[in-house]
Design an enzyme around this catalytic site. Structure first.
Site, PDB file in Angstrom:
ATOM      1  N   HIS A 146       7.916 -56.183-130.513  1.00  0.00           N
ATOM      2  CA  HIS A 146       7.131 -55.227-131.298  1.00  0.00           C
ATOM      3  C   HIS A 146       7.657 -55.156-132.732  1.00  0.00           C
ATOM      4  O   HIS A 146       6.882 -55.223-133.698  1.00  0.00           O
ATOM      5  CB  HIS A 146       7.212 -53.852-130.618  1.00  0.00           C
ATOM      6  N   GLU A 147       8.973 -55.049-132.880  1.00  0.00           N
ATOM      7  CA  GLU A 147       9.563 -54.934-134.213  1.00  0.00           C
ATOM      8  C   GLU A 147       9.456 -56.247-134.996  1.00  0.00           C
ATOM      9  O   GLU A 147       9.187 -56.244-136.198  1.00  0.00           O
ATOM     10  CB  GLU A 147      11.019 -54.485-134.113  1.00  0.00           C
ATOM     11  N   HIS A 150       6.068 -56.427-136.419  1.00  0.00           N
ATOM     12  CA  HIS A 150       5.944 -55.647-137.651  1.00  0.00           C
ATOM     13  C   HIS A 150       6.366 -56.494-138.845  1.00  0.00           C
ATOM     14  O   HIS A 150       5.697 -56.509-139.885  1.00  0.00           O
ATOM     15  CB  HIS A 150       6.840 -54.407-137.595  1.00  0.00           C
ATOM     16  N   GLU A 223       0.709 -49.850-135.531  1.00  0.00           N
ATOM     17  CA  GLU A 223       1.417 -49.771-134.256  1.00  0.00           C
ATOM     18  C   GLU A 223       0.644 -50.491-133.149  1.00  0.00           C
ATOM     19  O   GLU A 223       1.233 -51.157-132.301  1.00  0.00           O
ATOM     20  CB  GLU A 223       1.659 -48.310-133.869  1.00  0.00           C
TER      21      GLU A 223
END
Length: 293
Positions: A146-147, A150, A223
Site C-alpha cells: 500500500h505504501e 503511494h 487511499e
C-alpha cells in the site's frame, strides 16, 4: 509537545523564507500608488506563499517525518525481521518500477505505517513497532505494498500540488475580501488598516477550512488507489486481511500534520466525513472486494 514545537518552528521558518522571497521580488507590495490592488502582484505573492510553502514542506518531509515519529532507517539489518522488511520493499519497488525507498521502523504501539518523500525515487516507507507486533507477515507485506503504491503513484507530489493550488487561492481571495472591507466599511483610503488585517485573517481561516475539503477528498481518493496497488503487489486477500486487522482494534493515527500519510485515519460521521484523510475501513474493504485485482 516536542512534535508540536518542531512543527511550529519549521512552519515559521518556511513562512519567513517565503516572505523574504516575496519581498525581494517586490510582490509583497501589491497596492499601487492609488491604493488599488495590483492583481498580478497579489497572485504572484499568493502563489509564492501557497505553492512555495506546500513544496518546501514536501522537500523536507522525510526529515520532518523522522523527527516527529522517531523513525529509525534500517541501514544494516540487525535482525531477521529488518532483513525481511528490506527484501519485501525491494521486491515491491522493483515491481512498481521505482528506486528502493528508505525503510524505517518507528516506536509506537498503534498499528500504522506511512510513506513520504519529494519524489518516487527518493522516498521513505516506515512502519510502527505496533504494526509489526500485531499483524502477520502477510498483512505487513500488504501494508508495505500500500505504501509503495503511494510512492509509485506520486501521491505525495500530487497532494502537495493540490494543497499548493488551494493555498494560493485562499490567500488571494482572503486579501481581496480584506481590502474591500477595509475600503468600503472602514473607509480606509491609503494602505491597509486594521480592518484589512482582521478581515483577511478571518477570511483566510474560513476559506481555508472550506477549501481543505478538496484536499481531504483527494486524500481519501488516493487511499482507494493505494489499496488496489497493495493488492496487486501482495495479493487481494492479504490487503483485505490487513484492513480488517486495522479495524479490529482501537487504533491511533499519526500526528495531525502527517495524518494523510498513514494507512490508518480516524473515522468520522456526518459533516466530519468531509474532513477525513481516509475513507472508513469498511468502505475500503468493500471497494477492494469489488475490484478484479
Amino acid at each position: 509537545m516536542k512534535r508540536v514545537g518542531l512543527f511550529l518552528l519549521t512552519n515559521l521558518a518556511i513562512i519567513a523564507v517565503l516572505f523574504i522571497v516575496a519581498s525581494i521580488l517586490g510582490v509583497d507590495r501589491y497596492l499601487d500608488e492609488h491604493g488599488a490592488i495590483n492583481f498580478q502582484a497579489l497572485l504572484i505573492f499568493s502563489f509564492i506563499l501557497g505553492m512555495g510553502g506546500s513544496f518546501i514542506s514536501l522537500a523536507i518531509s522525510k526529515w520532518s517525518a523522522k523527527k516527529m515519529t522517531g523513525a529509525q532507517v534500517i541501514g544494516q539489518p540487525r535482525n531477521e525481521t529488518e532483513a525481511w522488511l528490506l527484501r519485501v520493499v525491494e521486491n515491491q519497488a522493483r515491481q512498481a518500477g521505482i528506486k528502493m525507498p528508505e525503510v524505517a521502523i518507528y516506536p509506537g504501539e498503534e498499528m500504522n505505517a506511512f510513506a513520504t518523500g519529494m519524489n518516487k525515487n527518493n522516498a521513505l516507507v516506515a512502519v510502527s513497532v505496533g504494526l509489526l507486533r500485531n499483524m502477520s507477515r502477510d498483512e505487513v507485506e500488504a501494508v508495505l505494498g500500500h505504501e509503495v503504491s503511494h510512492v509509485a503513484n506520486g501521491d505525495m507530489v500530487t497532494l502537495a500540488l493540490v494543497q499548493g493550488v488551494v493555498n494560493t487561492f485562499v490567500i488571494f481571495f482572503s486579501r481581496i475580501i480584506g481590502h474591500l472591507v477595509d475600503r468600503l466599511i472602514f473607509k480606509n483610503e491609503s494602505g491597509h488598516g486594521i480592518g484589512f488585517f482582521v478581515t483577511a485573517f478571518i477570511a483566510q481561516m474560513v476559506l481555508g477550512i472550506l477549501a481543505s475539503t478538496i484536499v481531504f477528498w483527494f486524500s481519501r481518493y488516493r487511499e482507494f488507489r493505494a489499496d488496489e496497488g497493495g493488492a496487486r503487489l501482495a495479493g487481494k486477500d492479504k490487503m483485505v486481511s490487513a484492513l480488517r486487522r486495522l479495524g479490529g482494534r482501537r487504533n491511533e493515527e499519526l500526528p495531525d500534520q502527517m495524518a494523510a500519510f498513514g494507512i490508518f485515519g480516524r473515522p468520522g460521521q456526518g459533516i466530519k466525513r468531509l474532513f477525513m484523510t481516509h475513507p472508513p475501513l469498511e468502505e475500503r474493504i468493500e471497494a477492494l472486494q469489488r475490484k478484479a485485482v
